[in-house]
Design a protein around this motif. Structure first.
Motif, short mmCIF file in Angstrom:
data_model
loop_
_atom_site.label_atom_id
_atom_site.label_comp_id
_atom_site.label_asym_id
_atom_site.label_seq_id
_atom_site.Cartn_x
_atom_site.Cartn_y
_atom_site.Cartn_z
N THR A 1 0.74 -1.18 -0.12
CA THR A 1 0.05 0.04 0.08
C THR A 1 0.97 1.24 0.04
O THR A 1 1.70 1.51 0.66
CB THR A 1 -0.98 -0.10 1.26
OG1 THR A 1 -1.79 -1.17 1.17
CG2 THR A 1 -1.93 1.27 1.46
N ILE A 2 0.70 2.11 -0.93
CA ILE A 2 1.46 3.39 -1.17
C ILE A 2 0.45 4.41 -0.92
O ILE A 2 -0.46 4.73 -1.46
CB ILE A 2 2.06 3.44 -2.65
CG1 ILE A 2 2.96 2.42 -2.73
CG2 ILE A 2 2.77 4.73 -2.66
CD1 ILE A 2 3.36 2.03 -4.22
N PRO A 3 0.78 5.18 0.39
CA PRO A 3 -0.21 6.45 0.70
C PRO A 3 0.10 7.55 -0.24
O PRO A 3 0.98 7.77 -0.68
CB PRO A 3 0.08 6.53 2.18
CG PRO A 3 1.16 5.88 2.42
CD PRO A 3 1.48 4.97 1.39
N ASP A 4 -1.16 8.31 -0.52
CA ASP A 4 -0.84 9.55 -1.26
C ASP A 4 -0.34 9.51 -2.64
O ASP A 4 0.14 10.30 -3.20
CB ASP A 4 -0.23 10.56 -0.56
CG ASP A 4 -0.79 10.76 1.02
OD1 ASP A 4 -2.10 10.90 0.91
OD2 ASP A 4 0.01 11.01 1.80
N TYR A 5 -0.61 8.09 -3.21
CA TYR A 5 -0.36 8.07 -4.73
C TYR A 5 -1.65 7.64 -5.47
O TYR A 5 -2.42 6.74 -5.31
CB TYR A 5 0.89 6.98 -4.84
CG TYR A 5 1.32 6.75 -6.20
CD1 TYR A 5 2.29 7.46 -6.97
CD2 TYR A 5 0.57 5.73 -7.13
CE1 TYR A 5 2.55 7.38 -8.28
CE2 TYR A 5 1.10 5.64 -8.19
CZ TYR A 5 2.18 6.49 -8.93
OH TYR A 5 2.25 6.15 -10.38
N PRO A 6 -1.77 8.10 -6.54
CA PRO A 6 -1.01 9.02 -7.43
C PRO A 6 -1.42 10.56 -6.83
O PRO A 6 -0.71 11.69 -7.32
CB PRO A 6 -1.64 9.05 -8.83
CG PRO A 6 -3.00 8.69 -8.66
CD PRO A 6 -2.98 7.58 -7.36
N LYS A 7 -2.36 10.72 -5.81
CA LYS A 7 -2.43 12.11 -5.47
C LYS A 7 -2.74 11.90 -3.94
O LYS A 7 -3.05 10.80 -3.49
CB LYS A 7 -3.64 12.83 -6.19
CG LYS A 7 -5.16 12.11 -5.92
CD LYS A 7 -5.85 12.79 -7.04
CE LYS A 7 -7.32 12.29 -6.78
NZ LYS A 7 -8.50 12.97 -7.49
N PRO A 8 -3.03 13.22 -2.94
CA PRO A 8 -2.95 13.16 -1.75
C PRO A 8 -4.39 12.37 -1.42
O PRO A 8 -5.50 12.69 -2.12
CB PRO A 8 -3.05 14.32 -1.32
CG PRO A 8 -2.22 15.24 -2.29
CD PRO A 8 -2.16 14.40 -3.61
N GLY A 9 -4.59 11.55 -0.42
CA GLY A 9 -5.65 11.09 0.21
C GLY A 9 -6.08 9.47 -0.57
O GLY A 9 -6.86 8.74 -0.23
N ILE B 1 -9.94 -10.17 -2.47
CA ILE B 1 -9.87 -9.41 -1.25
C ILE B 1 -10.55 -7.99 -1.31
O ILE B 1 -10.49 -7.67 -2.56
CB ILE B 1 -8.18 -9.30 -0.71
CG1 ILE B 1 -7.36 -8.62 -1.78
CG2 ILE B 1 -7.72 -10.48 -0.28
CD1 ILE B 1 -5.83 -8.37 -1.55
N SER B 2 -10.74 -7.34 -0.37
CA SER B 2 -11.17 -5.92 -0.45
C SER B 2 -10.66 -4.95 0.73
O SER B 2 -10.13 -5.60 1.85
CB SER B 2 -12.87 -6.01 -0.27
OG SER B 2 -13.03 -6.48 0.87
N TYR B 3 -10.57 -3.79 0.39
CA TYR B 3 -9.92 -2.75 1.13
C TYR B 3 -11.12 -1.79 1.38
O TYR B 3 -11.82 -1.32 0.56
CB TYR B 3 -8.83 -2.28 0.59
CG TYR B 3 -7.56 -2.85 0.64
CD1 TYR B 3 -6.69 -3.12 1.73
CD2 TYR B 3 -7.28 -3.78 -0.54
CE1 TYR B 3 -5.45 -3.82 1.63
CE2 TYR B 3 -6.09 -4.33 -0.51
CZ TYR B 3 -5.30 -4.59 0.52
OH TYR B 3 -4.18 -5.37 0.43
N GLU B 4 -11.42 -1.19 2.51
CA GLU B 4 -12.25 -0.05 2.92
C GLU B 4 -11.35 1.32 2.30
O GLU B 4 -10.20 1.20 2.37
CB GLU B 4 -12.42 0.08 4.23
CG GLU B 4 -13.25 -1.15 5.01
CD GLU B 4 -14.52 -1.30 4.04
OE1 GLU B 4 -15.26 -0.49 3.77
OE2 GLU B 4 -14.64 -2.67 3.79
N GLY B 5 -12.14 2.28 1.97
CA GLY B 5 -11.41 3.53 1.60
C GLY B 5 -11.24 3.35 -0.16
O GLY B 5 -11.64 2.52 -0.59
N HIS B 6 -10.21 4.62 -0.29
CA HIS B 6 -9.99 4.61 -1.76
C HIS B 6 -8.65 4.24 -1.87
O HIS B 6 -7.62 4.58 -1.49
CB HIS B 6 -10.04 5.99 -2.08
CG HIS B 6 -11.40 6.66 -1.77
ND1 HIS B 6 -11.81 7.57 -1.17
CD2 HIS B 6 -12.79 6.29 -2.47
CE1 HIS B 6 -13.03 7.80 -1.20
NE2 HIS B 6 -13.70 7.10 -1.93
#
Length: 181
Positions: A15-23, A176-181
């Motif tokens: 998981t890479i935070p803030d890629y390709p944009k913040p959030g 698998i699933s992830y919550e959020g974006h």
């Protein structure tokens, strides 16, 4: 699905935070692909429901869908259909435009990639908003394919893509699933 299987796949995804944009929390499957055991387990799970059934073609969406779809097609002894961004295929093509957050894009496939009535499984790494997958379903159905299912390693359910495909009467399978974006 087996919770230990899901945990193992999630552990293999970076998981890479803030890629390709913040959030945005980008779910990078290249680490899963590089882990031989996780890659094998993911492909086996994608293949399992269709073993012994009649699947003629696997359609993979550029680019990670090519990697996964090629492996799935090999395991099922099915043909492979690449679905690409506009302008990348050398022969006569059919295309579908779809909406992006800002603007539109197009995907295409060769006009002779399948025969009407063939049973096709659509494969990609992740379903988010479902726009590209929806366009791929329209493209395949436009040539007369019978969509058996759309399969993804990852679902981001809050973005509604899987439900969007189900509204088109497409069976959706995710590992698998992830919550959020």
């Amino acid at each position: 699905m087996d919770p230990s299987f899901e945990a193992a796949l999630k552990n293999a995804v970076r998981t890479i935070p803030d890629y390709p944009k913040p959030g945005i929390m980008f779910r990078d499957i290249t680490t899963l692909l590089g882990d031989a055991g996780a890659f094998r387990r993911a492909v086996d799970a994608l293949v399992h429901p269709y073993v012994g059934g009649k699947v003629d073609k696997i359609a993979g969406i550029e680019a990670r869908g090519f990697i996964l779809g090629g492996a799935v097609a090999h395991q099922l002894s099915a043909g492979f259909v690449p679905i690409r961004k506009k302008g990348k295929l050398p022969h006569r093509t059919v295309s579908v435009a779809y909406a992006l957050e800002y603007g539109t894009d197009e995907i295409e496939m060769h006009a002779d990639a399948l025969v009407a009535g063939e049973k096709v499984v659509l494969v990609d790494d992740l379903v988010a908003t479902g726009g590209t997958a929806e366009a791929a379903v329209k493209l395949l159905r436009g040539l007369g394919a019978e969509i058996v299912a759309a399969c993804f390693i990852i679902d981001l359910p809050e973005l509604g893509g899987a439900e969007r495909l189900r509204a088109m009467d497409v069976e959706v399978r995710t590992l698998i699933s992830y919550e959020g974006h």
